[in-house]
Design a protein around this motif. Structure first.
Motif, PDB file in Angstrom:
ATOM      1  N   GLY A   1       0.798  -1.223   0.000  1.00  0.00           N
ATOM      2  CA  GLY A   1       0.000   0.000   0.000  1.00  0.00           C
ATOM      3  C   GLY A   1       0.822   1.261   0.000  1.00  0.00           C
ATOM      4  O   GLY A   1       0.312   2.347   0.322  1.00  0.00           O
TER       5      GLY A   1
ATOM      6  N   GLU B   1      -0.733   3.882  -2.399  1.00  0.00           N
ATOM      7  CA  GLU B   1      -2.129   4.296  -2.217  1.00  0.00           C
ATOM      8  C   GLU B   1      -2.217   5.813  -2.034  1.00  0.00           C
ATOM      9  O   GLU B   1      -1.333   6.435  -1.447  1.00  0.00           O
ATOM     10  CB  GLU B   1      -2.742   3.602  -0.997  1.00  0.00           C
TER      11      GLU B   1
ATOM     12  N   ASN C   1      -1.041   3.328   2.869  1.00  0.00           N
ATOM     13  CA  ASN C   1      -1.250   2.296   3.892  1.00  0.00           C
ATOM     14  C   ASN C   1       0.049   1.925   4.608  1.00  0.00           C
ATOM     15  O   ASN C   1       0.028   1.383   5.720  1.00  0.00           O
ATOM     16  CB  ASN C   1      -1.867   1.049   3.263  1.00  0.00           C
TER      17      ASN C   1
END
Length: 817
Positions: A772, A775, A780
């Motif tokens: 992530g 992201e 993340n």
């Protein structure tokens, strides 16, 4: 009966009226003779009551008026002649008591006959003294009374006449108050008779002041002579006159008004005065001041009210209307009387308009409703109706009145906006399809199906240009359609794309603009008129599908409405045609990337219209155009590799070139340098995409450029070459060949990227992607967390990730062998 009483009764010329109203009848100890009263009062029904109100005597007039025989009614109480609700209220007893205590009582009201019918009675009740005389001047004590004398006249006809006059007055007053303008009425002596509530609101005068004013007091001094002449014209010459003047308010303000006045006459034609409507024309005069000054009197003889005016009774009968009502509906005055309001309304609108009328009559609402007026010839005209209830002084509902306004133009604008919204919705849906489509057929099928399925449209056809046609003479053939039968496509499509000679219309190929054809069911062109009536459409738009100077085809759309494809819709369709053209062109270019066999063209150019050729010639160096990035239609970013010129010389050269607006040195090693320059003007790479081709390479040595261009096998190479040599005249085609290219699959690309990456770089890229790190807007995982997972330092993770991304992008953009 006493002698004195008899003498007074028999004296026909006595001066005391009460003496002449005695009777010999003695039931219930009442000795006054009702027959003698009947002789003296011949136009009345006469009866005698005892002190309790019981009937003791009854004359023939009472029998004829009320219907009871004397034998039947004697002994009944006075309350017998009242309706049940009035009897319960105790009114009969109160009338008797008032008569006894005051000497006499007069009363008007409904009374009931023997057969149950009602009549409007005018009655007088007078107490009778014990000596038989009428005590009409003084009240009596109960012990001094012999009874009552009752005199009754039938006033039903007079009451009905008065009621009708009251209703007519209420109607006129309601019409007055329904007017948004000032309404006035003066008699022939200039006395102010009537006005609506707008008059005090506008002038500032009180009701008491208005009652004492003559018409000229409302007019500015310089306009009074003119208005005085107008009044004389209305009273003596013309029945209707329109004039403009400044209305003078109480506080001295002058407001320009238009007065529409009409003569008031009685049934014999006697002139009683004049009435009219005054309208504030300030805004109109501001726009048309010059015209108003030239034409002080604007004639409006037949109508003071520009809209339709109507009044209906509670039974739905048309009882009042103006001339505009007749003009709007097409009916004559003899046909309009007592006609139900829904007669003039289109059947599909009658239910909701009937509900509106019910709300007006029952709830007293002021209602605004829209519906279509059905004329005598069957036309449907959209109208807005503003209506209010008519009531009399007692609050009795007499009907309703109102004003109707033609809103055809407003409805046309609303329909245009609705069509425009639906058109934009269709285009948005098609845009989504074009983004995901893999073939031109998918795009064209989605377009015709979306248009044919939408409410305002009947059918859609797309035709493509014939690849063998010349630039100056296009040929179109229909390839995709919806909402129309196949046998009729060719005739319908070709007749609108290339209109017949008798149509007097310009061909799509000449204008390259959206062509529209409206009201086709009444078109003077026979084939258009016949086909429109047969297939149920009334308007057609022909949309060119173009990309810059190339024509890919045309979209023909048919619509139900005769006034479809207004100017704003045409603008949207024109832009949409360009969108389709660019989407088709982009698809051709995208497909070119995946073709295993292409046509490769080599050009040689010395055209100084090309920025790279100018720079190479001026710097005496070699330039390689690595990439072109379009910022706008006229601004491009060139990424160049320059060999054989020092960076300082290159700076001086690009600074002197008018087409270069910005430049930046990206890298320099040895004799080579890598540059970013911003160029304003045409770019050959952009030109090639318009013809479904792409620039494979461009190298310029000392002002001579070698260009390699790749095009799909089905591209029009003649048109492509003509386009390049037209834009850059000092350019010629050197060679043409067919090239076989290996097609790289998704798996091949993945293998290529994996072969470029080291194990650590691959692990860094995978951990960042799946953890992530990329992201947005909130990651993340941050770089520290990913580095910890891999067991490496944060700086080391960043180094591996940057190198991996560079290799991935190099493989995607084709800069890695």
């Amino acid at each position: 009966m006493t002698d004195n009483a008899s003498k007074r009764t028999n004296s026909s010329n006595g001066t005391d009226r009460s003496d002449s109203a005695s009777s010999d009848a003695q039931p219930c100890d009442l000795s006054l003779d009702v027959s003698e009263l009947s002789v003296l009062v011949t136009d009345c029904a006469v009866a005698m009551f005892d002190p309790s109100g019981a009937i003791s005597a009854w004359n023939d007039g009472a029998r004829q008026l009320i219907g009871y025989d004397e034998e039947t009614i004697v002994g009944s109480h006075y309350r017998t002649f009242f309706t049940a609700d009035v009897r319960e209220s105790g009114q009969p007893e109160r009338l008797l008591e008032r008569s006894r205590s005051t000497g006499s009582v007069e009363s008007d009201g409904w009374r009931v006959r023997h057969d149950g019918s009602r009549f409007w009675a005018r009655e007088v009740i007078i107490p009778v003294r014990e000596d038989g005389t009428l005590a009409h001047d003084d009240g009596l004590e109960a012990d001094d009374m012999l009874g009552y004398a009752w005199f009754v006249r039938d006033r039903t006809e007079r009451h009905d006449r008065e009621q009708k006059l009251s209703e007519e007055k209420a109607f006129v007053e309601s019409v007055f108050q329904a007017q948004p303008d000032v309404v006035y009425a003066f008699d022939s002596d200039d006395n102010h008779l009537e006005w609506n509530d707008r008059v005090p609101a506008v002038t500032g005068y009180t009701e008491a002041e208005l009652a004492e004013m003559n018409p000229l007091e409302f007019i500015a001094p310089e306009d009074r002579d003119q208005i005085e002449d107008v009044i004389q014209q209305v009273l003596e010459e013309n029945e209707y006159v329109t004039a403009e003047a400044d209305l003078l308010t109480k506080d001295g303000r002058r407001i320009p008004y238009e007065f529409n006045s009409a003569r008031i006459t009685d049934e014999d034609g006697t002139v009683l005065g004049f009435t009219g409507v005054g309208r504030n024309v300030s805004e109109r005069n501001a726009r048309e001041r010059a015209l108003r000054e030239e034409k002080a009197f604007t004639e409006s003889i037949l109508e003071a009210q520009p809209d339709v005016l109507y009044a209906y009774d509670t039974d739905g009968n048309l009882i009042q209307w103006n001339d505009q009502f007749e003009c709007a509906t097409g009916y004559g005055p003899d046909e309009l009387a007592d006609v139900n309001p829904l007669t003039f309304i289109a059947p599909e609108d009658r239910e909701h308009l009937g509900d509106a009328i019910e709300r007006i009559l029952e709830d007293g609402e002021r209602v605004t409703a829209e519906s279509r007026v059905l004329t005598r010839t069957g036309d449907r005209i959209p109208y807005e109706f503003n209506s209010a209830r008519i009531t009399d002084d007692d609050g009795t509902v007499l009907g309703f009145t109102g004003v109707g306004r033609d809103i055809s133009e407003r409805k046309a604008r609303e329909r245009e906006l609705e069509r425009l919204e639906r058109l934009n919705a269709i285009i948005r849906t098609i845009d989504e399809t074009m983004v995901a489509a893999d073939t031109r057929d998918e795009i064209e099928t989605a377009i015709v199906e979306e248009f044919a399925a939408a409410d305002p449209y009947r059918f859609a056809v797309i035709g493509r240009t014939d690849p063998t046609s010349t630039i100056d003479q296009y040929s179109l053939d229909p390839v995709t359609w919806a909402g129309i039968d196949a046998p009729t496509i060719e005739d319908v499509f070709s007749s609108f794309v290339d209109p017949p000679a008798d149509a007097g219309e310009t061909s799509l190929f000449e204008t390259r603009a959206v062509q529209r054809y409206r009201n086709l069911r009444e078109s003077p062109v026979g084939e258009w008129r016949a086909d429109a009536r047969e297939h149920g459409y009334d308007s057609v738009a022909v949309v060119p599908i173009v990309a810059t100077d190339r024509t890919f085809g045309a979209l023909v759309v048919g619509a139900d409405e005769p006034d479809a494809f207004a100017d704003r819709e045409r603008e949207v369709l024109q832009e949409f045609g360009g969108t389709i053209g660019h989407a088709i062109n982009a698809m051709v270019v995208r497909q070119l990337l995946y073709m295993d066999t292409v046509d490769e063209l080599e050009f040689e150019s010395t055209d100084r219209g090309d920025t790279c050729i100018r720079l190479s010639e001026g710097l005496d160096c070699e330039l390689s155009l690595d990439h072109v990035l379009p910022l706008t239609d006229e601004v491009f970013v060139y990424y160049l590799t320059v060999t054989g010129a020092a960076p300082e010389r290159i700076r001086d050269g690009v600074r002197e070139d008018d087409a270069v607006t910005e430049f930046r040195l990206i890298d320099a090693t040895g004799e080579e340098s890598y540059w970013e320059i911003v160029v304003r003007g045409s770019a050959i790479a952009e030109l090639l995409t318009e013809y479904g081709a792409r620039l494979q390479s461009k190298i310029v040595r000392n002002g001579v450029g070698k260009l390699t261009v790749q095009a799909s096998r089905d591209a029009d190479l003649r048109e492509l070459v003509d386009g390049i040599t037209s834009a850059y005249p000092d350019t010629e085609l050197v060679s043409k060949r067919t090239v076989d290219r290996p097609v790289e699959t998704r798996g091949d690309f993945r293998n290529t990227v994996e072969s470029l990456l080291t194990e650590k770089q691959r692990l860094a890229l995978e951990a960042a992607y799946h953890g992530g790190y990329f992201e947005w807007p909130t990651r993340n995982s941050d770089a520290t967390e990913v580095a910890d997972r891999l067991g490496i330092a944060r700086q080391t993770f960043h180094q591996h990730l940057r190198v991996a991304l560079e290799k991935l992008l190099s493989a995607y953009f084709g800069t890695t062998n």
